[in-house]
Design a protein around this motif. Structure first.
Motif, mmCIF file in Angstrom:
data_model
loop_
_atom_site.group_PDB
_atom_site.id
_atom_site.type_symbol
_atom_site.label_atom_id
_atom_site.label_comp_id
_atom_site.label_asym_id
_atom_site.label_seq_id
_atom_site.Cartn_x
_atom_site.Cartn_y
_atom_site.Cartn_z
ATOM 1 N N UNK A 47 38.984 2.328 54.103
ATOM 2 C CA UNK A 47 39.028 3.435 53.145
ATOM 3 C C UNK A 47 40.368 3.420 52.401
ATOM 4 N N UNK A 48 40.549 2.420 51.573
ATOM 5 C CA UNK A 48 41.827 2.205 50.888
ATOM 6 C C UNK A 48 42.276 3.400 50.045
ATOM 7 N N UNK A 49 41.375 3.981 49.281
ATOM 8 C CA UNK A 49 41.764 5.005 48.313
ATOM 9 C C UNK A 49 41.444 6.426 48.748
ATOM 10 N N UNK A 50 40.968 6.615 49.948
ATOM 11 C CA UNK A 50 40.604 7.953 50.410
ATOM 12 C C UNK A 50 41.847 8.793 50.651
ATOM 13 N N UNK A 51 41.916 9.923 49.965
ATOM 14 C CA UNK A 51 43.033 10.850 50.176
ATOM 15 C C UNK A 51 42.706 11.689 51.407
ATOM 16 N N UNK A 52 43.546 11.631 52.409
ATOM 17 C CA UNK A 52 43.303 12.398 53.622
ATOM 18 C C UNK A 52 44.087 13.700 53.661
ATOM 19 N N UNK A 53 44.978 13.894 52.686
ATOM 20 C CA UNK A 53 45.731 15.148 52.659
ATOM 21 C C UNK A 53 44.852 16.298 52.185
ATOM 22 N N UNK A 54 43.922 16.011 51.265
ATOM 23 C CA UNK A 54 42.994 17.026 50.772
ATOM 24 C C UNK A 54 41.618 16.361 50.661
ATOM 25 N N UNK A 55 40.690 16.772 51.504
ATOM 26 C CA UNK A 55 39.358 16.198 51.462
ATOM 27 C C UNK A 55 38.445 17.071 50.618
ATOM 28 N N UNK A 56 37.751 16.447 49.672
ATOM 29 C CA UNK A 56 36.806 17.136 48.811
ATOM 30 C C UNK A 56 35.397 16.760 49.271
ATOM 31 N N UNK A 57 34.639 17.713 49.802
ATOM 32 C CA UNK A 57 33.287 17.401 50.303
ATOM 33 C C UNK A 57 32.399 16.750 49.247
ATOM 34 N N UNK A 58 32.509 17.160 48.005
ATOM 35 C CA UNK A 58 31.691 16.575 46.946
ATOM 36 C C UNK A 58 32.066 15.118 46.708
ATOM 37 N N UNK A 59 33.339 14.817 46.800
ATOM 38 C CA UNK A 59 33.786 13.437 46.633
ATOM 39 C C UNK A 59 33.254 12.567 47.777
ATOM 40 N N UNK A 60 33.229 13.102 48.967
ATOM 41 C CA UNK A 60 32.720 12.346 50.121
ATOM 42 C C UNK A 60 31.222 12.088 50.010
ATOM 43 N N UNK A 61 30.506 12.966 49.308
ATOM 44 C CA UNK A 61 29.062 12.831 49.153
ATOM 45 C C UNK A 61 28.669 11.950 47.976
ATOM 46 N N UNK A 62 29.630 11.541 47.165
ATOM 47 C CA UNK A 62 29.337 10.757 45.974
ATOM 48 C C UNK A 62 28.786 9.381 46.348
ATOM 49 N N UNK A 63 28.117 8.747 45.400
ATOM 50 C CA UNK A 63 27.546 7.403 45.628
ATOM 51 C C UNK A 63 28.617 6.374 45.984
ATOM 52 N N UNK A 64 29.742 6.324 45.250
ATOM 53 C CA UNK A 64 30.767 5.321 45.615
ATOM 54 C C UNK A 64 31.308 5.544 47.045
ATOM 55 N N UNK A 65 31.391 6.804 47.463
ATOM 56 C CA UNK A 65 31.909 7.078 48.807
ATOM 57 C C UNK A 65 30.935 6.635 49.890
ATOM 58 N N UNK A 66 29.659 6.678 49.557
ATOM 59 C CA UNK A 66 28.644 6.265 50.542
ATOM 60 C C UNK A 66 28.687 4.776 50.716
#
Length: 66
Positions: A47-66
């Motif tokens: 997970x190279x680009x995943x920001x762990x300081x602030x997690x956005x549930x919608x961003x995690x549900x996006x197609x690229x995140x899947x």
């Protein structure tokens, strides 16, 4: 029932102490295991680009995140 209640009370006390300990340390300096750095390195490889300081549930549900 008494044994279960006693165990639950002891577990609760232990959890409180542990939470107080980990809450009193700056996360930068907190190491829970001997392999924390290795775990984090492997996480970052996946997970190279995943920001762990602030997690956005919608961003995690996006197609690229899947």
């Amino acid at each position: 029932p008494r044994v279960e209640l006693a165990w639950a009370m002891k577990a609760h006390q232990h959890a409180q102490v542990y939470f107080n300990l980990i809450s009193s340390v700056d996360p930068k300096f907190l190491n829970l295991t001997k392999v924390d750095e290795r775990i984090y390195e492997e996480f970052r490889k996946t997970f190279r680009d995943l920001r762990v300081d602030v997690l956005d549930p919608e961003e995690l549900k996006s197609e690229p995140a899947k």
